[in-house]
Design a protein around this motif. Structure first.
Motif, PDB file in Angstrom:
ATOM      1  N   THR A   1       3.762  -7.364   0.091  1.00 19.88           N
ATOM      2  CA  THR A   1       3.401  -8.389   1.062  1.00 19.88           C
ATOM      3  C   THR A   1       3.984  -9.720   0.580  1.00 19.88           C
ATOM      4  O   THR A   1       4.421  -9.814  -0.573  1.00 19.88           O
TER       5      THR A   1
ATOM      6  N   LYS B   1       0.083  -4.958  -2.857  1.00 20.64           N
ATOM      7  CA  LYS B   1      -1.307  -4.756  -2.449  1.00 20.64           C
ATOM      8  C   LYS B   1      -1.585  -3.271  -2.239  1.00 20.64           C
ATOM      9  O   LYS B   1      -0.701  -2.476  -1.942  1.00 20.64           O
TER      10      LYS B   1
ATOM     11  N   TRP C   1      -4.548  -4.917   0.630  1.00 22.98           N
ATOM     12  CA  TRP C   1      -3.771  -5.430   1.742  1.00 22.98           C
ATOM     13  C   TRP C   1      -4.743  -6.102   2.710  1.00 22.98           C
ATOM     14  O   TRP C   1      -5.834  -5.579   2.977  1.00 22.98           O
ATOM     15  N   ASP C   2      -4.365  -7.230   3.271  1.00 19.74           N
ATOM     16  CA  ASP C   2      -5.246  -7.977   4.181  1.00 19.74           C
ATOM     17  C   ASP C   2      -5.784  -7.113   5.315  1.00 19.74           C
ATOM     18  O   ASP C   2      -6.942  -7.235   5.699  1.00 19.74           O
TER      19      ASP C   2
END
Length: 194
Positions: A167, A172, A30-31
């Motif tokens: 997402t 993610k 995940w970012d």
């Protein structure tokens, strides 16, 4: 906690794990996880001291990392979380007699070692919302009876350990067990079975 003197072999294990997993997570994590890993800026070439990591976390969200010898029971675990203290062992996988005897794969650890704790869990403790949720889990866990706590620990496992998030760019990883295991993180995202 006291500073630990790690051997060259232990620091090399950290170096291998860190560098391999940073590359692996580029398209898997995940970012927000990647942002927090970058912000925490753990050393790449040696095992950090718990105090160093605590200092960074405390400045941002009031969390600290405390040393534990091994797995701890639910009472102790939830008590620590409710006080914004994250438990961590100080050993690293692949360097104990038991793991050497079992020919353990260093890229996955059955037990929560320091790489799992610091790389897998601590970065997201820089995120205020996540850090508050972690603390809330501790507070709620202390209020539950034995049966309720068993189910609550399962919820914890599927959230903070093996959590995945949808997402706009796909599934993610954000759970600590997945973030600290190369094969499991790839399997969780790429394999249709999970």
């Amino acid at each position: 906690s006291q500073n630990v003197k790690y051997s060259a072999e232990e620091n090399n294990t950290w170096f291998s794990l860190y560098n391999e997993q940073i590359l692996n997570l580029c398209d898997l994590a995940w970012d927000r996880v990647l942002e927090c890993i970058n912000e925490l800026s753990l050393p790449k070439n040696h095992i950090p001291q718990l105090g160093e990591v605590s200092e960074k976390l405390y400045k941002k969200t009031g969390w600290q990392v405390v040393q534990v010898e091994d797995l701890i029971d639910g009472d102790a675990f939830f008590q620590l979380l409710s006080n914004r203290m994250f438990p961590s062992t100080i050993y690293i996988r692949g360097n104990t007699e038991a793991s050497l005897a079992e020919d353990e794969d260093i890229f996955h650890s059955k037990d929560p070692d320091i790489f799992h704790e610091l790389f897998g869990h601590c970065p997201l403790l820089l995120d205020a919302e996540y850090a508050n949720l972690f603390e809330k889990f501790g507070q709620i866990g202390l209020q539950l009876d034995k049966v309720q706590r068993m189910f609550f620990q399962r919820l914890f496992w599927f959230t903070f350990e093996t959590g995945l998030v949808h997402t706009p760019v796909g599934l993610k990883v954000y759970g600590g067990s997945l973030l600290s295991s190369i094969k499991e993180s790839r399997y969780a995202v790429d394999n249709p079975l999970p």
